[in-house]
Design a protein around this motif. Sequence first.
Motif, PDB file in Angstrom:
ATOM      1  N   ALA A 290       0.830  -1.205   0.000  1.00 13.79           N
ATOM      2  CA  ALA A 290       0.000   0.000   0.000  1.00 13.79           C
ATOM      3  C   ALA A 290       0.861   1.250   0.000  1.00 13.79           C
ATOM      4  N   ALA A 291       1.975   1.208   0.731  1.00 14.54           N
ATOM      5  CA  ALA A 291       2.885   2.361   0.767  1.00 14.54           C
ATOM      6  C   ALA A 291       3.525   2.583  -0.599  1.00 14.54           C
ATOM      7  N   TRP A 292       3.960   1.507  -1.239  1.00 11.96           N
ATOM      8  CA  TRP A 292       4.552   1.647  -2.573  1.00 11.96           C
ATOM      9  C   TRP A 292       3.545   2.258  -3.539  1.00 11.96           C
ATOM     10  N   ASN A 293       2.316   1.761  -3.517  1.00 12.40           N
ATOM     11  CA  ASN A 293       1.304   2.263  -4.442  1.00 12.40           C
ATOM     12  C   ASN A 293       0.975   3.724  -4.173  1.00 12.40           C
ATOM     13  N   ALA A 294       0.971   4.124  -2.896  1.00 18.84           N
ATOM     14  CA  ALA A 294       0.700   5.520  -2.571  1.00 18.84           C
ATOM     15  C   ALA A 294       1.803   6.427  -3.114  1.00 18.84           C
ATOM     16  N   ALA A 295       3.057   6.015  -2.911  1.00 16.58           N
ATOM     17  CA  ALA A 295       4.183   6.826  -3.403  1.00 16.58           C
ATOM     18  C   ALA A 295       4.224   6.831  -4.927  1.00 16.58           C
ATOM     19  N   TYR A 296       4.079   5.660  -5.520  1.00 11.97           N
ATOM     20  CA  TYR A 296       4.146   5.552  -6.976  1.00 11.97           C
ATOM     21  C   TYR A 296       2.973   6.284  -7.624  1.00 11.97           C
ATOM     22  N   GLY A 297       1.793   6.200  -7.009  1.00 14.66           N
ATOM     23  CA  GLY A 297       0.641   6.920  -7.543  1.00 14.66           C
ATOM     24  C   GLY A 297       0.850   8.420  -7.518  1.00 14.66           C
ATOM     25  N   SER A 298       1.430   8.931  -6.434  1.00 16.71           N
ATOM     26  CA  SER A 298       1.725  10.359  -6.351  1.00 16.71           C
ATOM     27  C   SER A 298       2.712  10.773  -7.438  1.00 16.71           C
ATOM     28  N   PHE A 299       3.735   9.950  -7.629  1.00 19.74           N
ATOM     29  CA  PHE A 299       4.768  10.216  -8.635  1.00 19.74           C
ATOM     30  C   PHE A 299       4.160  10.259 -10.039  1.00 19.74           C
ATOM     31  N   THR A 300       3.379   9.254 -10.385  1.00 20.78           N
ATOM     32  CA  THR A 300       2.830   9.188 -11.742  1.00 20.78           C
ATOM     33  C   THR A 300       1.787  10.267 -11.983  1.00 20.78           C
ATOM     34  N   ARG A 301       1.033  10.644 -10.955  1.00 25.86           N
ATOM     35  CA  ARG A 301       0.044  11.716 -11.135  1.00 25.86           C
ATOM     36  C   ARG A 301       0.716  13.045 -11.460  1.00 25.86           C
ATOM     37  N   ALA A 302       1.933  13.230 -10.969  1.00 28.58           N
ATOM     38  CA  ALA A 302       2.662  14.472 -11.261  1.00 28.58           C
ATOM     39  C   ALA A 302       3.181  14.501 -12.689  1.00 28.58           C
ATOM     40  N   LEU A 303       3.515  13.345 -13.242  1.00 27.33           N
ATOM     41  CA  LEU A 303       4.168  13.291 -14.545  1.00 27.33           C
ATOM     42  C   LEU A 303       3.242  12.950 -15.697  1.00 27.33           C
ATOM     43  N   ALA A 304       2.256  12.087 -15.446  1.00 24.89           N
ATOM     44  CA  ALA A 304       1.427  11.579 -16.536  1.00 24.89           C
ATOM     45  C   ALA A 304       0.727  12.676 -17.337  1.00 24.89           C
ATOM     46  N   PRO A 305       0.159  13.727 -16.705  1.00 21.30           N
ATOM     47  CA  PRO A 305      -0.499  14.756 -17.513  1.00 21.30           C
ATOM     48  C   PRO A 305       0.441  15.419 -18.519  1.00 21.30           C
ATOM     49  N   LEU A 306       1.695  15.627 -18.120  1.00 21.97           N
ATOM     50  CA  LEU A 306       2.664  16.226 -19.037  1.00 21.97           C
ATOM     51  C   LEU A 306       2.983  15.286 -20.192  1.00 21.97           C
ATOM     52  N   LEU A 307       3.052  14.009 -19.909  1.00 18.65           N
ATOM     53  CA  LEU A 307       3.300  13.042 -20.974  1.00 18.65           C
ATOM     54  C   LEU A 307       2.132  12.995 -21.951  1.00 18.65           C
TER      55      LEU A 307
ATOM     56  N   GLU B 200       0.329  15.316 -22.763  1.00 16.76           N
ATOM     57  CA  GLU B 200       0.390  16.527 -23.583  1.00 16.76           C
ATOM     58  C   GLU B 200       1.566  16.505 -24.568  1.00 16.76           C
ATOM     59  N   GLY B 201       2.332  15.429 -24.559  1.00 13.49           N
ATOM     60  CA  GLY B 201       3.480  15.359 -25.463  1.00 13.49           C
ATOM     61  C   GLY B 201       4.656  16.203 -25.018  1.00 13.49           C
ATOM     62  N   ARG B 202       4.851  16.328 -23.693  1.00  9.79           N
ATOM     63  CA  ARG B 202       5.926  17.158 -23.147  1.00  9.79           C
ATOM     64  C   ARG B 202       6.878  16.307 -22.318  1.00  9.79           C
ATOM     65  N   PRO B 203       7.623  15.401 -22.947  1.00  9.65           N
ATOM     66  CA  PRO B 203       8.462  14.472 -22.180  1.00  9.65           C
ATOM     67  C   PRO B 203       9.575  15.150 -21.397  1.00  9.65           C
ATOM     68  N   ARG B 204      10.171  16.205 -21.975  1.00  8.10           N
ATOM     69  CA  ARG B 204      11.236  16.901 -21.247  1.00  8.10           C
ATOM     70  C   ARG B 204      10.692  17.519 -19.967  1.00  8.10           C
ATOM     71  N   ASP B 205       9.526  18.175 -20.060  1.00  3.08           N
ATOM     72  CA  ASP B 205       8.943  18.771 -18.858  1.00  3.08           C
ATOM     73  C   ASP B 205       8.572  17.697 -17.842  1.00  3.08           C
ATOM     74  N   ALA B 206       8.112  16.540 -18.343  1.00  6.20           N
ATOM     75  CA  ALA B 206       7.771  15.455 -17.423  1.00  6.20           C
ATOM     76  C   ALA B 206       9.012  14.945 -16.702  1.00  6.20           C
TER      77      ALA B 206
ATOM     78  N   ALA C   6       2.564   9.049 -29.298  1.00  6.46           N
ATOM     79  CA  ALA C   6       1.576   9.298 -30.343  1.00  6.46           C
ATOM     80  C   ALA C   6       1.508  10.788 -30.679  1.00  6.46           C
ATOM     81  N   VAL C   7       1.557  11.641 -29.646  1.00  8.29           N
ATOM     82  CA  VAL C   7       1.526  13.087 -29.883  1.00  8.29           C
ATOM     83  C   VAL C   7       2.750  13.514 -30.677  1.00  8.29           C
ATOM     84  N   ARG C   8       3.884  12.895 -30.370  1.00  5.54           N
ATOM     85  CA  ARG C   8       5.139  13.280 -31.008  1.00  5.54           C
ATOM     86  C   ARG C   8       5.535  12.281 -32.103  1.00  5.54           C
ATOM     87  N   ARG C   9       4.544  11.716 -32.769  1.00 11.69           N
ATOM     88  CA  ARG C   9       4.814  10.660 -33.741  1.00 11.69           C
ATOM     89  C   ARG C   9       5.685  11.133 -34.896  1.00 11.69           C
ATOM     90  N   GLY C  10       5.860  12.442 -35.058  1.00 16.17           N
ATOM     91  CA  GLY C  10       6.749  12.924 -36.096  1.00 16.17           C
ATOM     92  C   GLY C  10       8.213  12.816 -35.725  1.00 16.17           C
TER      93      GLY C  10
END
Length: 210
Positions: free
Chosen positions: A57-74, A76-82, A138-142
């Motif tokens: 449960a602790a791992w999932n809480a930490a990992y969930g917090s981490f991914t919630r911070a990064l996933a929206p940027l990904l 949007e096709g912004r890997p560097r910002d993520a 997919a966003v950056r498929r070019g």
Amino acid sequence: MVRTARYSEEDFIEATMALVGEGGPAAATMQAIARRVGAPTGSIYHRFESRAAVLGAAWNAAYGSFTRALAPLLHEGRPRDAALAILPWSRENGHRARFLLLHEPVTLFEDTPPPAPQRLELERLEEAFDGAFRACLAVRRGTPKGRMPFARRNWPAPIPDLRRADRDPSSPPDAGRHAAAFRRADDRRAACRNARRRHAGQGPAARGFA
């Protein structure tokens, strides 16, 4: 009259992350977790069936917090910002960062795998995060695949800097080096995956669960 629980699952989860961050997985015994919260040992067993369950449960809480911070940027096709968002997330979530970035599931669960609910939740989180990377591609498929600098396979590159920063907070990591570091991370990622497979086998075990 309904009696309100004095201790919550989150209390025990936060205590678990703090103990593992300070003393490694062995420090997070059920008695130590309860003592950290200030609760009787029986209270933790009312909420978690085992030590592996609270660690999961602790791992999932930490990992969930981490991914919630990064996933929206990904998405949007912004890997560097993520990638660079790892740094402020780690500063703002110090105990989660230490717990998550300094340990792997294979070391947390080397004795006993977590129960099915925690294992399935981690698989769900990992699939969602992988989906964010697929959406980014997919966003950056070019962009030619071989030149995509922040693909999922290169993700561990900032972690050594974060580990150094955790030991010496007065020396913040140099985010400017990450672009080159990400391009050199393929071999490290492959070595990590191969080590997990050797330790834990295939399928869900390849994620660190035997």
